[in-house]
Design an enzyme around this catalytic site. Structure first.
Site, PDB file in Angstrom:
ATOM      1  CE  LYS A   1      -3.087   2.772   2.989  1.00 41.09           C
ATOM      2  NZ  LYS A   1      -3.985   2.830   4.171  1.00 41.09           N
TER       3      LYS A   1
ATOM      4  CE  LYS B   1      -6.582   9.169   7.514  1.00 45.96           C
ATOM      5  NZ  LYS B   1      -7.218   8.141   8.346  1.00 45.96           N
TER       6      LYS B   1
ATOM      7  CG  ASP C   1      -1.842   5.579   4.808  1.00 42.32           C
ATOM      8  OD1 ASP C   1      -1.684   4.554   5.501  1.00 42.32           O
ATOM      9  OD2 ASP C   1      -2.926   5.897   4.285  1.00 42.32           O
TER      10      ASP C   1
ATOM     11  CG  ASP D   1      -9.894   7.798   6.223  1.00 46.45           C
ATOM     12  OD1 ASP D   1      -8.805   7.724   5.622  1.00 46.45           O
ATOM     13  OD2 ASP D   1      -9.989   8.067   7.441  1.00 46.45           O
TER      14      ASP D   1
ATOM     15  CD  GLU E   1      -6.576   5.325   2.281  1.00 48.49           C
ATOM     16  OE1 GLU E   1      -7.563   5.449   3.034  1.00 48.49           O
ATOM     17  OE2 GLU E   1      -5.433   5.141   2.725  1.00 48.49           O
TER      18      GLU E   1
ATOM     19  NE  ARG F   1     -10.709  -1.086   3.989  1.00 49.16           N
ATOM     20  CZ  ARG F   1     -11.330  -1.203   5.157  1.00 49.16           C
ATOM     21  NH1 ARG F   1     -12.494  -1.823   5.238  1.00 49.16           N
ATOM     22  NH2 ARG F   1     -10.785  -0.726   6.249  1.00 49.16           N
TER      23      ARG F   1
HETATM   24  N1  BES Z   1      -4.182   4.900   6.734  1.00 47.83           N
HETATM   25  C1  BES Z   1      -5.317   4.658   7.544  1.00 47.83           C
HETATM   26  C2  BES Z   1      -5.027   3.725   8.717  1.00 47.83           C
HETATM   27  C3  BES Z   1      -4.050   4.224   9.741  1.00 47.83           C
HETATM   28  C4  BES Z   1      -4.494   4.899  10.853  1.00 47.83           C
HETATM   29  C5  BES Z   1      -2.710   3.955   9.613  1.00 47.83           C
HETATM   30  C6  BES Z   1      -3.593   5.330  11.804  1.00 47.83           C
HETATM   31  C7  BES Z   1      -1.803   4.388  10.555  1.00 47.83           C
HETATM   32  C8  BES Z   1      -2.244   5.069  11.651  1.00 47.83           C
HETATM   33  C9  BES Z   1      -6.413   4.041   6.703  1.00 47.83           C
HETATM   34  O1  BES Z   1      -6.458   4.434   5.379  1.00 47.83           O
HETATM   35  C10 BES Z   1      -7.718   4.456   7.297  1.00 47.83           C
HETATM   36  O2  BES Z   1      -8.017   5.605   7.275  1.00 47.83           O
HETATM   37  N2  BES Z   1      -8.455   3.475   7.820  1.00 47.83           N
HETATM   38  C11 BES Z   1      -9.709   3.747   8.425  1.00 47.83           C
HETATM   39  C12 BES Z   1     -10.675   2.686   7.966  1.00 47.83           C
HETATM   40  C13 BES Z   1     -12.102   2.994   8.295  1.00 47.83           C
HETATM   41  C14 BES Z   1     -12.561   4.219   7.546  1.00 47.83           C
HETATM   42  C15 BES Z   1     -12.944   1.806   7.932  1.00 47.83           C
HETATM   43  C16 BES Z   1      -9.511   3.720   9.928  1.00 47.83           C
HETATM   44  O3  BES Z   1      -8.679   2.965  10.415  1.00 47.83           O
HETATM   45  O4  BES Z   1     -10.170   4.492  10.602  1.00 47.83           O
HETATM   46 ZN    ZN Z   2      -4.699   5.054   4.553  1.00 50.11          ZN
HETATM   47 MN    MN Z   3      -7.585   6.188   5.064  1.00 56.52          MN
END
Ligand code: BES
Ligand code: ZN
Ligand code: MN
Length: 490
Positions: A255, A267, A278, A337, A339, A341
């Site tokens: 990723k 966010k 990321d 968010d 994204e 996946r």
């Molecule tokens: N990049 C984030 C996950 C992340 C969060 C990585 C904190 C490192 C530190 C990912 O893209 C994300 O935003 N995931 C969401 C998923 C949700 C919207 C289902 C999350 O974890 O809140």
């Molecule tokens: Zn992310």
């Molecule tokens: Mn995200």
């Protein structure tokens, strides 16, 4: 940093001596203690230093030793001086004197094997990592003074030889850390791709696909993530052919979200700057390929990086959009968010479709829920193959990268079903890391696959490992390199 193996310590600025638990001086420590009428023992006895791992005691100007300072370095229990214990000790020695003003550190490892001396050199390399290129006003006293580390070993030639493959890994970890550390205004998808393309000098084959090429392949789920950014999305395809010609490759997918604002599902402002890392999964895969090429690994391997920027402009993807993946499955976007996946869905499908690999391992800073589940010192492993999962779990403890297996319960899979499309990209809060894994699984086409959620481990702010300074970890390079070396090289 210059690292050299030497047969004799000679005159040192800072001389590091290992001490085992119970204040037991190792190697030449006993002789030095005698020559100083017990100064080293007295110094230990008048302090709390016992020889515990990751501790040290600096003894200034002891009369009778050809050194300005002696650094007593904790090496833990004497029967347990394995590779990781040596790494910890060598790293701790470096940190103990790095700001002291000494320019040279001598590590006395004359009583250890050449392999162990090489291991120490490797550790110093990793410990001395800094990302200082944007600091123009650093106080001189904050800049490390140590420029040279001399490692005393009985067999200089053997240590030099043993260091070769380890150096390749250290360089790869450094490459990976630099990518993770770079801010998103500098490291956007095309720049990431350019830096990966430069790895061709190591003998890797690198192809870069742009948006046009990906659209032609039907990768609209990946492209949807990047469509709100002015930066063009890229797919980097890296090949290392060190195995038998025609041998089925092993594959790694990363990723590479160069910045994740969350998109329209934006966010919160606090902490958003963390989302420069990321792309840690892609950096790990790029670093792995660097390592395999650098040490000429006897394996055929493929690395595929999905490089995008997740931004919320007027062309950005919306919640409710339905997009078609390369696999043909349609995806309803619930949360822009979620994204990572989406990027991986098309990258995984592309990888298995083109390369027919033995297995695929993806790495991704995928979910905040992974941090909730495991805390900051474990990455989660999700897999449809016990064999593959076991080979990852076996490598972790050997390289000090902790992994914990998580389930992919079939009964949770329907959570990701969508009413209007085949699958949705986000469901409720429950089991957030697992449902992300189950989403990915739908794009693996049944190929043996493992997903490693490195959201907890890609970046560290309070490191407990001397070989991992605060900041970008390069997490996964060592893990996967070790897994490949132990299980898949012929
Ligand atoms: N990049 C984030 C996950 C992340 C969060 C990585 C904190 C490192 C530190 C990912 O893209 C994300 O935003 N995931 C969401 C998923 C949700 C919207 C289902 C999350 O974890 O809140
Ligand atoms: Zn992310
Ligand atoms: Mn995200």
């Amino acid at each position: 940093m210059n690292i050299a193996f030497v047969a004799e310590a000679g005159v040192s600025q800072a001389l590091a001596i290992l001490v085992h638990e119970g204040r037991a001086l190792a190697g030449s420590g006993g002789e030095h203690d005698k020559a100083t009428s017990g100064t080293l023992t007295r110094a230990m006895n008048s302090s709390r230093f016992t020889g515990a791992p990751n501790s040290s005691l600096v003894v200034a100007a002891p009369q009778g030793i050809k050194a300005d300072t002696v650094v007593l370095v904790g090496a833990g229990e004497s029967g347990k001086l394995d590779d990781l214990a040596i790494e910890t000790a060598a790293g701790a020695a470096y940190h103990a004197v790095k700001l002291s003003g000494a320019e040279t550190l001598t590590l006395d490892l004359g009583h250890l094997s050449a392999e162990q001396a090489a291991r120490a050199a490797f550790a110093v390399r990793l410990a001395a990592y800094r990302f200082a290129k944007y600091r123009t006003k650093e106080k001189p006293e904050k800049i490390p003074s140590v420029q040279t580390v001399n490692i005393v070993t009985a067999d200089v030639a053997a240590a030099t030889k043993a260091l070769e493959p380890l150096n390749a890994v250290a360089e790869a970890v450094t490459f990976s850390r630099d990518l993770v550390a770079e801010p998103a205004n500098v490291l956007y998808p095309a720049e990431f791709a350019r830096r990966v393309k430069e790895l061709e000098r190591l003998g890797l084959k690198v192809e870069i696909l742009g948006e046009k090429e990906m659209a032609a392949l039907g990768m609209h789920v990946l492209l949807g993530v990047g469509q709100g950014s002015v930066r063009e999305s890229q797919l980097a395809v890296i090949q290392w052919n060190g195995g038998k010609p025609g041998d089925q490759p092993i594959a790694f997918v990363g990723k590479g979200v160069c910045f994740d604002t969350g998109g329209i599902s934006i966010k919160p402002a606090a902490g958003m700057e963390d989302m420069i890392w990321d792309m840690g999964g892609a950096a790990a895969v790029a670093g792995l390929m660097h390592a395999l090429a650098g040490r000429k690994a006897k394996v055929n391997a493929v690395g595929v990086l999905g490089l995008v920027e997740n931004m919320p402009d007027g062309n950005a993807q919306r919640p409710g959009d339905i997009v078609t993946s390369m696999s043909g499955q349609t995806v309803e976007i619930i949360n822009t968010d979620a994204e990572g996946r989406l990027v991986l869905a098309d990258a995984l499908w592309y990888t298995q479709d083109r390369f027919k690999p033995k297995f695929m391992v993806d790495l991704a800073t995928l979910t905040g829920a992974m941090i909730v589940a495991l805390g900051l010192d474990y990455a989660g492993v999700f897999s449809n193959s016990d064999d593959l999962a076991d080979s990852i779990l076996a490598a972790g403890p050997k390289v000090n990268e902790n992994v914990w297996r998580m389930p992919l319960p079939p009964q949770y899979d329907k959570i990701m079903d969508s009413v209007n499309a085949d699958v949705k990209n986000s469901a409720g809060r429950d089991a957030g890391s697992i449902t992300a894994g189950l989403f990915l699984q739908r794009f693996t086409n049944g190929v043996p696959w493992a997903h490693i959620d490195i959201a907890p481990t890609a970046w560290v702010t309070k490191s407990t490992r001397p070989t991992v300074p605060d900041g970008p970890v390069g997490w996964g390079v060592r893990l996967l390199d070790r897994m490949v070396a132990d299980k898949y090289e012929n």
